[in-house]
Scaffold this active site. Structure first.
Site, PDB file in Angstrom:
ATOM      1  N   CYS A 382      20.139  69.958  74.445  1.00 30.55           N
ATOM      2  CA  CYS A 382      20.902  69.651  73.243  1.00 30.55           C
ATOM      3  C   CYS A 382      21.036  70.894  72.350  1.00 30.55           C
ATOM      4  O   CYS A 382      21.807  71.773  72.664  1.00 30.55           O
ATOM      5  CB  CYS A 382      20.290  68.456  72.517  1.00 30.55           C
ATOM      6  N   HIS A 507      20.119  64.452  76.353  1.00 32.59           N
ATOM      7  CA  HIS A 507      18.649  64.466  76.309  1.00 32.59           C
ATOM      8  C   HIS A 507      18.133  63.768  77.562  1.00 32.59           C
ATOM      9  O   HIS A 507      17.718  62.602  77.498  1.00 32.59           O
ATOM     10  CB  HIS A 507      18.144  63.727  75.072  1.00 32.59           C
ATOM     11  N   GLU A 509      15.469  63.900  78.994  1.00 31.50           N
ATOM     12  CA  GLU A 509      14.066  63.481  78.914  1.00 31.50           C
ATOM     13  C   GLU A 509      13.944  62.019  78.485  1.00 31.50           C
ATOM     14  O   GLU A 509      12.932  61.368  78.747  1.00 31.50           O
ATOM     15  CB  GLU A 509      13.269  64.408  77.978  1.00 31.50           C
TER      16      GLU A 509
END
Ligand code: GLN
Length: 536
Positions: A382, A507, A509
């Site tokens: 990001c 993102h 993750e």
């Protein structure tokens, strides 16, 4: 089907791992074949987590449906390998804004609206609506904060009322400290906490005790005595280096079986599911790899909770122990190249995570330049991707003064900028580009190699975007645009040629789980191992 409930309460202090406990109980019940659904209550008056400071509250987690929720949702999704939605997130802010809207509508004409019974009844209505819509066999309701807080008192009262009509099992998590000078585990704080719990009319069915070392027999029998519970219902949850093993640790103590008995549901374990989980989270690790995370919230690890977990999952997938070094980006600003090299010299890979605001930005750009020049594997998430673009513009395309307009409104080259539809937004809450977005990946790129397919979905949370005006010049100078939105309007992923460097506007993750690790993280760790990983 009648939904049954497990209500998880905290005592004494926050940060004990109530979310991990809730998720672990859910995991055990799902090993027994039951459909579970976590629900979280947070007492703050914010409508959601979106406007909170990660430095104070920890990471803001984003769900597919664009909701910005508490970081515990990350834990639920990771353990249970499910997609959740905003229905499971009940906040004080939502409750109060709903109840006042109802009052204005005239739903309570002629009455003075009160916390009890109006707000508590409304909470029960909401719980009921979730049960109806989602049909879980067991709903796990985690009450944020601790017993005794003003913020969650009405919610606990609603849970007490719930137990009058429904099957509810109360579990409380507590902390048993050990004074080094005495060398003894102290139960007095829990005794006081139990009294507090009884005052609000709740008797726990189980006490889960957090401590640094395993709970001693002596401490366990004291806790049993003061809570009028059998010793078997006092459960040990001492510190462990692998949170994903907690479900098994709880099961070894018979907790799963007792919980199922209390709920009056079956407890026949799916042995294969348990074996699969264990082999994923506790597999062999014969390598070591060191990753530097250069960010601005590094002092509070909770601010990057999902990132840490994504590395843990990518480590599992690569049979490697991932050692994270947290580097405060501000310390890399206005430094000589040799100082930057010294700060990052032991890295097998460098990651710049997401973030907001100007502080530390130039330090992150310095770290990216160092990674690119030295061909150290790099992943930008990001903000990290945006700065990867800025660094490339400045140092490869020679666009001096390139920046993101988030940091320099009048930058000469606005490489990262607001899209038209963001320029007029005044309200900050829930207005970023949020939630799940499709990503179209270009074949023959590192990103494609990582995902192995052309169309995937990742979660987003940002306002600024890669400025399409600079696409052509950046590509001409060798930057690879490896992913875009399917309509090609927004740049999502960029890459370097010649060494492993990927930036993603998403993102990834947030979707990483032990049983489905984020592909970009798996690839990144794979190339970091190749770059410098140590066998041991
Ligand atoms: N601050 C940047 C933006 O708003 C990046 C956000 C992030 O990293 N999540 O676009």
């Amino acid at each position: 089907m009648q939904t049954k409930y497990v209500v998880v309460l905290g005592s004494l202090l926050s940060g004990l791992g109530k979310g991990i406990l809730t998720a672990s109980m859910g995991k055990i019940l799902s090993f027994y074949g039951h459909k579970v659904l976590p629900v979280k209550f947070d007492g703050y008056l914010n409508y959601d987590c979106g406007t909170m400071n990660p430095f104070r509250h920890g990471e803001v987690f984003v769900l597919d449906d664009k909701s910005e929720v508490d970081m515990d949702f990350g834990t639920y999704e990771r353990f249970l390998n499910i997609e959740m939605d905003s229905m499971s997130s009940i906040t004080g802010g939502k409750l109060f804004s709903d109840i006042i809207a109802k009052e204005r509508k005239g739903d309570f004409l002629g009455t003075d609206v009160q916390i009890v019974p109006h707000l508590t009844s409304y909470i029960l209505e909401k719980i009921n609506a979730i049960a109806k819509a989602k049909q879980p066999e067991i709903m796990l309701i985690e009450v944020g904060g601790t017993v005794g807080d003003i913020e969650n008192s009405y919610f606990i009262e609603a849970m007490r009322q719930l137990s009058n009509t429904e099957k509810v099992v109360f579990v409380t998590i507590t902390y048993v400290p050990e004074l080094e000078s005495v060398g003894e585990q102290k139960t007095k704080p829990t005794q006081i906490a139990l009294r507090q719990l009884m005052q609000v009319g709740v008797m726990p069915d189980f006490i889960v005790s957090r401590s640094s070392k395993p709970l001693s027999e002596n401490a366990k029998s004291k806790l049993a005595l003061y809570s009028s519970l059998p010793e078997s219902n006092i459960i040990d949850d001492h510190d462990s280096d692998n949170i994903y093993k907690l479900p098994l640790h709880l099961m070894e103590q018979g907790f799963g079986k007792m919980l199922a008995e209390k709920l009056d549901v079956s407890s026949t374990p799916d042995k294969k599911a348990i074996r699969d989980w264990l082999s994923t989270v506790d597999g062999k690790r014969n390598r070591r790899v060191r990753i530097s995370i250069v960010g601005k919230y590094v002092a509070l690890k909770d601010a990057y909770a999902s990132l840490k977990e994504a590395f843990s999952h990518a480590g599992m997938a690569n049979h490697a122990n991932v050692e994270l070094k947290w580097v405060e980006s501000e310390n890399l600003e206005n430094k000589k190249a040799s100082d930057i090299a010294a700060a990052l010299k032991d890295s097998d890979g460098i990651l710049v995570p997401g973030g907001f605001g100007k502080r530390g930005i130039e330090g992150m750009i310095n770290a990216i330049e160092y990674a690119r020049n030295n061909k150290i594997p790099f992943l930008g998430i990001c903000l990290g991707m945006q700065l990867m673009a800025v660094e490339y513009a400045r140092n490869v395309c020679m666009l001096k003064g390139a920046n993101s307009t988030e940091f320099d409104k009048s930058a000469r080259y606005k490489i990262i900028d607001l899209m038209e539809d963001q320029k007029h937004i005044k309200y900050k809450g829930g207005t970023m580009r949020l939630g799940s977005w499709p990503l179209k990946i270009k074949k023959g790129t590192l990103t494609y190699e990582a995902y192995g397919k052309q169309l995937v979905n990742e979660r987003h949370r940002h306002r600024f975007e890669f400025n399409n005006r600079y696409r052509a010049i950046m590509e001409k100078r060798g930057l690879v645009i490896s992913g875009t939105t399917p309509d090609n309007m927004l740049v999502e992923n960029i890459e370097w040629k010649g060494s492993f460097g990927i930036g993603t506007q998403a993102h990834p993750e947030l979707k990483s789980r032990p049983q489905s690790p984020a592909p970009l993280f798996v690839s990144f760790i794979g190339s970091a191992i190749k770059y410098g990983g140590i066998r041991h």
